[in-house]
Design a protein around this motif. Structure first.
Motif, PDB file in Angstrom:
ATOM      1  N   GLU B 156       0.880  -1.257  -0.545  1.00  5.75           N
ATOM      2  CA  GLU B 156       0.367   0.162  -0.281  1.00  5.75           C
ATOM      3  C   GLU B 156       0.802   1.432   0.038  1.00  5.75           C
ATOM      4  OE1 GLU B 156      -2.344  -0.134   3.710  1.00  5.75           O
ATOM      5  OE2 GLU B 156      -3.397  -2.080   2.243  1.00  5.75           O
ATOM      6  N   GLY B 157       2.157   1.055   0.666  1.00  4.06           N
ATOM      7  CA  GLY B 157       2.494   2.665   0.636  1.00  4.06           C
ATOM      8  C   GLY B 157       4.033   2.490   0.481  1.00  4.06           C
ATOM      9  N   ASP B 158       4.878   2.961   1.268  1.00  8.70           N
ATOM     10  CA  ASP B 158       6.555   2.785   0.537  1.00  8.70           C
ATOM     11  C   ASP B 158       7.528   1.881   1.620  1.00  8.70           C
ATOM     12  OD1 ASP B 158       6.274   5.360  -0.430  1.00  8.70           O
ATOM     13  OD2 ASP B 158       7.389   6.261   0.503  1.00  8.70           O
ATOM     14  N   LEU B 159       8.487   1.257   0.664  1.00  5.94           N
ATOM     15  CA  LEU B 159       8.943   0.293   2.154  1.00  5.94           C
ATOM     16  C   LEU B 159      10.184   0.944   2.040  1.00  5.94           C
ATOM     17  CD1 LEU B 159       9.456  -2.509   2.250  1.00  5.94           C
ATOM     18  CD2 LEU B 159      10.549  -2.987   0.201  1.00  5.94           C
ATOM     19  N   ILE B 160      10.696   0.886   2.907  1.00  8.73           N
ATOM     20  CA  ILE B 160      12.462   1.629   2.906  1.00  8.73           C
ATOM     21  C   ILE B 160      13.387   0.320   3.715  1.00  8.73           C
ATOM     22  CG2 ILE B 160      13.077   2.760   5.402  1.00  8.73           C
ATOM     23  CD1 ILE B 160      11.092   4.443   5.844  1.00  8.73           C
ATOM     24  N   ALA B 174       4.340  -0.441  -3.309  1.00 12.60           N
ATOM     25  CA  ALA B 174       2.882   0.732  -4.284  1.00 12.60           C
ATOM     26  C   ALA B 174       3.275   1.787  -4.647  1.00 12.60           C
ATOM     27  CB  ALA B 174       1.784   0.727  -3.253  1.00 12.60           C
ATOM     28  N   GLY B 175       4.027   2.392  -3.202  1.00 15.26           N
ATOM     29  CA  GLY B 175       5.314   4.084  -3.338  1.00 15.26           C
ATOM     30  C   GLY B 175       6.218   3.177  -3.419  1.00 15.26           C
ATOM     31  N   SER B 176       7.021   5.127  -2.647  1.00 20.31           N
ATOM     32  CA  SER B 176       8.751   4.532  -3.488  1.00 20.31           C
ATOM     33  C   SER B 176       9.161   3.192  -2.478  1.00 20.31           C
ATOM     34  CB  SER B 176       9.301   6.200  -3.133  1.00 20.31           C
ATOM     35  OG  SER B 176       8.368   6.677  -3.669  1.00 20.31           O
ATOM     36  N   ILE B 177      10.878   3.035  -2.950  1.00 20.68           N
ATOM     37  CA  ILE B 177      10.985   2.049  -1.832  1.00 20.68           C
ATOM     38  C   ILE B 177      12.653   3.000  -2.656  1.00 20.68           C
ATOM     39  CG2 ILE B 177      12.953  -0.076  -2.742  1.00 20.68           C
ATOM     40  CD1 ILE B 177      10.589  -0.616  -4.692  1.00 20.68           C
ATOM     41  N   HIS B 178      12.877   2.860   0.066  1.00 19.57           N
ATOM     42  CA  HIS B 178      14.002   3.440   0.053  1.00 19.57           C
ATOM     43  C   HIS B 178      14.980   2.666   0.080  1.00 19.57           C
ATOM     44  CE1 HIS B 178      11.552   7.177   0.109  1.00 19.57           C
ATOM     45  NE2 HIS B 178      10.844   6.633   0.016  1.00 19.57           N
ATOM     46  N   VAL B 179      16.961   2.743  -0.047  1.00 21.78           N
ATOM     47  CA  VAL B 179      17.065   1.054   0.588  1.00 21.78           C
ATOM     48  C   VAL B 179      18.945   2.034   0.967  1.00 21.78           C
ATOM     49  CG1 VAL B 179      18.348  -0.965  -0.190  1.00 21.78           C
ATOM     50  CG2 VAL B 179      16.389   0.000  -1.272  1.00 21.78           C
ATOM     51  N   TYR B 180      18.662   1.942   2.472  1.00 24.19           N
ATOM     52  CA  TYR B 180      19.927   2.438   2.947  1.00 24.19           C
ATOM     53  C   TYR B 180      20.821   1.737   2.793  1.00 24.19           C
ATOM     54  CZ  TYR B 180      16.682   5.587   4.413  1.00 24.19           C
ATOM     55  OH  TYR B 180      15.831   7.121   3.696  1.00 24.19           O
ATOM     56  N   GLY B 181      21.175   0.806   2.317  1.00 28.75           N
ATOM     57  CA  GLY B 181      22.509  -0.140   1.864  1.00 28.75           C
ATOM     58  C   GLY B 181      22.721   0.034   0.280  1.00 28.75           C
ATOM     59  N   ALA B 182      23.280  -1.395   0.095  1.00 25.32           N
ATOM     60  CA  ALA B 182      23.145  -1.328  -1.134  1.00 25.32           C
ATOM     61  C   ALA B 182      22.180  -1.980  -1.814  1.00 25.32           C
ATOM     62  CB  ALA B 182      24.431  -2.506  -1.719  1.00 25.32           C
ATOM     63  N   LEU B 183      21.651  -1.628  -3.554  1.00 25.70           N
ATOM     64  CA  LEU B 183      20.817  -1.870  -3.296  1.00 25.70           C
ATOM     65  C   LEU B 183      21.048  -3.167  -4.992  1.00 25.70           C
ATOM     66  CD1 LEU B 183      17.626  -2.757  -4.751  1.00 25.70           C
ATOM     67  CD2 LEU B 183      17.505  -0.689  -5.951  1.00 25.70           C
ATOM     68  N   GLY B 185      20.003  -6.130  -6.076  1.00 26.29           N
ATOM     69  CA  GLY B 185      18.800  -6.863  -6.596  1.00 26.29           C
ATOM     70  C   GLY B 185      17.539  -6.647  -7.450  1.00 26.29           C
ATOM     71  N   ARG B 186      16.474  -6.847  -7.417  1.00 21.06           N
ATOM     72  CA  ARG B 186      15.468  -6.104  -8.314  1.00 21.06           C
ATOM     73  C   ARG B 186      14.009  -5.269  -7.432  1.00 21.06           C
ATOM     74  NH1 ARG B 186      14.223  -9.817 -12.505  1.00 21.06           N
ATOM     75  NH2 ARG B 186      12.758  -8.979 -13.178  1.00 21.06           N
ATOM     76  N   ALA B 187      14.334  -4.023  -7.762  1.00 24.14           N
ATOM     77  CA  ALA B 187      12.819  -3.087  -6.801  1.00 24.14           C
ATOM     78  C   ALA B 187      12.173  -2.507  -7.884  1.00 24.14           C
ATOM     79  CB  ALA B 187      14.052  -1.691  -6.686  1.00 24.14           C
ATOM     80  N   LEU B 188      11.544  -2.140  -7.967  1.00 23.50           N
ATOM     81  CA  LEU B 188      10.008  -2.529  -8.611  1.00 23.50           C
ATOM     82  C   LEU B 188       9.277  -1.407  -7.521  1.00 23.50           C
ATOM     83  CD1 LEU B 188      10.524  -5.908  -9.021  1.00 23.50           C
ATOM     84  CD2 LEU B 188       9.360  -5.026 -10.877  1.00 23.50           C
ATOM     85  N   ALA B 189       9.056  -0.043  -7.661  1.00 26.85           N
ATOM     86  CA  ALA B 189       8.077   1.098  -7.203  1.00 26.85           C
ATOM     87  C   ALA B 189       7.050   1.202  -8.243  1.00 26.85           C
ATOM     88  CB  ALA B 189       9.201   2.561  -6.645  1.00 26.85           C
ATOM     89  N   GLY B 190       5.886   1.764  -7.647  1.00 29.36           N
ATOM     90  CA  GLY B 190       4.851   1.982  -8.282  1.00 29.36           C
ATOM     91  C   GLY B 190       3.871   0.949  -8.621  1.00 29.36           C
ATOM     92  N   ILE B 191       4.021  -0.300  -7.807  1.00 22.99           N
ATOM     93  CA  ILE B 191       3.751  -1.305  -8.551  1.00 22.99           C
ATOM     94  C   ILE B 191       1.880  -1.361  -9.428  1.00 22.99           C
ATOM     95  CG2 ILE B 191       5.450  -3.242  -7.800  1.00 22.99           C
ATOM     96  CD1 ILE B 191       3.077  -3.997  -5.320  1.00 22.99           C
ATOM     97  N   HIS B 192       1.529  -0.499  -8.619  1.00 20.62           N
ATOM     98  CA  HIS B 192      -0.206  -0.980  -8.654  1.00 20.62           C
ATOM     99  C   HIS B 192      -0.177   1.060  -9.888  1.00 20.62           C
ATOM    100  CE1 HIS B 192      -1.080  -3.443  -5.603  1.00 20.62           C
ATOM    101  NE2 HIS B 192      -0.810  -2.859  -5.255  1.00 20.62           N
ATOM    102  N   GLY B 193       0.820   1.493 -10.751  1.00 22.77           N
ATOM    103  CA  GLY B 193       1.144   2.215 -11.678  1.00 22.77           C
ATOM    104  C   GLY B 193       1.217   3.440 -11.117  1.00 22.77           C
ATOM    105  N   ASN B 194       1.642   3.743  -9.890  1.00 26.01           N
ATOM    106  CA  ASN B 194       1.806   4.882  -9.140  1.00 26.01           C
ATOM    107  C   ASN B 194       3.442   5.710 -10.282  1.00 26.01           C
ATOM    108  OD1 ASN B 194       2.809   7.738  -8.217  1.00 26.01           O
ATOM    109  ND2 ASN B 194       2.593   7.141  -5.745  1.00 26.01           N
TER     110      ASN B 194
END
Lengths: 272, 245
Positions: B156-160, B174-183, B185-194
């Motif tokens: 529903e919202g952001d992922l930290i 569904a919202g934004s993705i914040h990774v406080y570290g190395a990214l 892998g795969r990151a998919l933000a706005g999965i419902h179209g945002n």
């Protein structure tokens, strides 16, 4: 009550069985009553590495299926007191293992031993999951190469979700990193991942670092765990590893290129 | 909310919210063409047409006037509920309002406008808190390394993520993705179209980056950006990756 430690990796051929044999030998040499169980049903190897292949009568599957008692299947090590081996079956496959059967065996062993080491098969399927399910601690064996590191990462994920401790919300399985086949010269030349790279990606405590060594292959083929070869670099590294497992602080060795002195250049390294 | 429980005369509270919304991007203003296409879609996936709220986006149309009433009727015939119109000139805005629909600014200037229009709503102190609470509830915080084979999502919202996302792992929000570290892998933000969702990380090594279904693979990412802190947004119909800060 015994501590149950799984030796696992995901990827095959990285040195799980060698490490399980060497560490269980090291623990027994330190006076801990230890049993090492081969979970690789169908690809039995531990007995060869431990040099007891000629003494196998009954195995893990026989005990699970009630065809033999646990004491009939346990093989006493010839070299060290306090060390026992429970071999896998070579003629069956992993489906012969049941969770209840494994639990029953571990419960029985727990009262008699200080340490129970479970030598996991490669992969992430049934055999590997049963080997790790009841573990209190895990030794994740990793080679300095990307595929091995990724598979270890996968296994760490499973340790955090597919074990009894994870499922029952108990204190998580204590995870240790054991890097094997480390060759500082090849790390420097960029052929292998560095110690720091591996530690950064896997983000767990380093238990030990075993250098790539001729002594390991020799030990495997002779059926004598490399811990007995105190003059070898790998043997010393496993001894250090066991000390750390017992909670002692040991400085890290063998992770940098050894400068060879004039004498050893002339006569060959005596450490090998 | 408990914050308002003691004041019995409060009939409602305003809250900030991000809801998944289907945008119907019109490329034709002809109601008949829309009807034909909708009829085809309805037979393919009837489950989608359950009085689904849609925003009619007319940004791609270059027409000052639109048969908005007829288009809305066509949508309703096919169990789509137009709730607002996005983009278009002043006459379109007026007819949207006349039909009881909301109007959104076009995407490009959408962010600034949205802030302007939200600001006047924020009256008393406690409402600010209330909206903060609801945002926090939708936000998912994950502590630790996301390992290969694992999937962590905030539906529903952001992922930290406080930790790294390793190669072979997948994080979704569904919202934004914040990774406080190395990214890695795969990151998919706005999965419902945002499309306003973003991806932020301390060290960019991602296998795949996606915002609202628009993706870039590791191979497509400028190697200058790899290993650095970065932010990813969907700007001008493509993923924009730039160093953070």
């Amino acid at each position: 009550m015994a501590k149950i430690i799984v030796v696992t990796s995901g990827k095959g051929g990285v040195g799980k069985t060698t490490s399980a044999a060497a560490i269980s030998t090291g623990l027994a040499l330190r006076g801990k009553k230890t049993v090492v169980i081969d979970f690789d049903v169908g690809l039995r190897n531990l007995d060869l590495i431990m040099g007891c292949e000629r003494r196998v009568v009954y195995d893990l599957v026989n005990v699970i299926q009630g065809e033999a008692g646990l004491n009939q299947a346990l093989i006493r090590d010839k070299r060290v007191e306090n060390l026992f081996i429970l071999p896998a079956s070579q003629t069956r496959d992993k489906d012969a293992l049941t969770q209840e059967g494994v639990e029953k065996i571990l419960e029985q062993l727990k009262g008699d031993f200080d340490y129970i080491l479970c030598d996991s098969p490669a992969g992430i399927e049934r055999g590997a999951q049963l080997a790790m399910y009841y573990a209190d601690e895990a030794i994740v064996v990793t080679n300095p190469e990307v595929s091995s590191v990724r598979d270890s990462d996968r296994i760490l994920g499973l340790l955090g979700s597919k074990t009894q401790r994870a499922e029952q919300g108990l204190e998580p399985v204590k995870e240790h990193l054991l890097i094997t086949r480390y060759n500082p010269a090849r790390v420097t030349s960029g052929d292998m991942l560095t110690l720091d790279d591996i530690r950064e990606i896997l983000a767990i405590d380093l238990l030990g670092l075993i250098p790539e060594s001729e002594a390991v292959l020799r030990a495997s083929n002779q059926g004598v765990p490399v811990t007995h070869d105190g003059s070898s670099d790998a043997g010393q590294a496993y001894t250090d590893t066991v000390s750390r497992l017992l909670g002692e602080e040991m400085p890290l060795r063998f992770h940098e290129i050894q400068r060879k002195g004039l004498l050893s250049r002339m006569f060959g390294g005596s450490r090998r | 909310m408990s914050l308002n429980a003691n004041s019995a005369d409060v009939a409602f509270t305003f809250k900030g919210g991000m809801l998944p919304m289907t945008v119907m991007e019109l490329t034709s203003a002809d109601p008949e063409r829309i009807r034909r296409q909708l009829a085809g879609k309805l037979s393919q996936s009837p489950a989608f047409f359950q009085h689904t709220p849609v925003v009619l986006s007319v940004e791609k149309l270059d027409e000052p006037h639109l048969a908005l009433e007829r288009i809305c009727a066509v949508c309703r015939d096919h169990k789509l509920l137009p709730v607002a119109v996005r983009g278009g000139a002043e006459p379109i805005r007026q007819s949207a309002w006349a039909l009881g629909l909301g109007w959104f600014a076009p995407v490009e200037e959408g962010r600034a406008r949205a802030l302007e229009s939200v600001a006047p709503f924020v009256e008393p102190e406690e409402d600010v808190n209330a909206s903060a609470v609801s945002d926090v509830a939708a936000t998912r915080l994950y502590r630790g390394t996301v390992r290969s084979g694992q999937q962590v999502s905030a539906s529903e919202g952001d992922l930290i993520v406080i930790g790294a996302v390793n190669a072979g792992a997948e994080v979704l929000a569904a919202g934004s993705i914040h990774v406080y570290g190395a990214l890695r892998g795969r990151a998919l933000a706005g999965i419902h179209g945002n499309t306003n969702a973003g991806i932020y990380c301390r060290e960019l090594e991602a296998e795949l980056l996606s915002v609202a279904g628009n993706y870039k693979r590791l191979e497509d990412i400028d190697s200058q950006l790899l290993g650095r802190a970065a932010e990813v947004h969907f700007i001008k119909e493509q993923l924009d990756i730039k160093p953070l800060g």
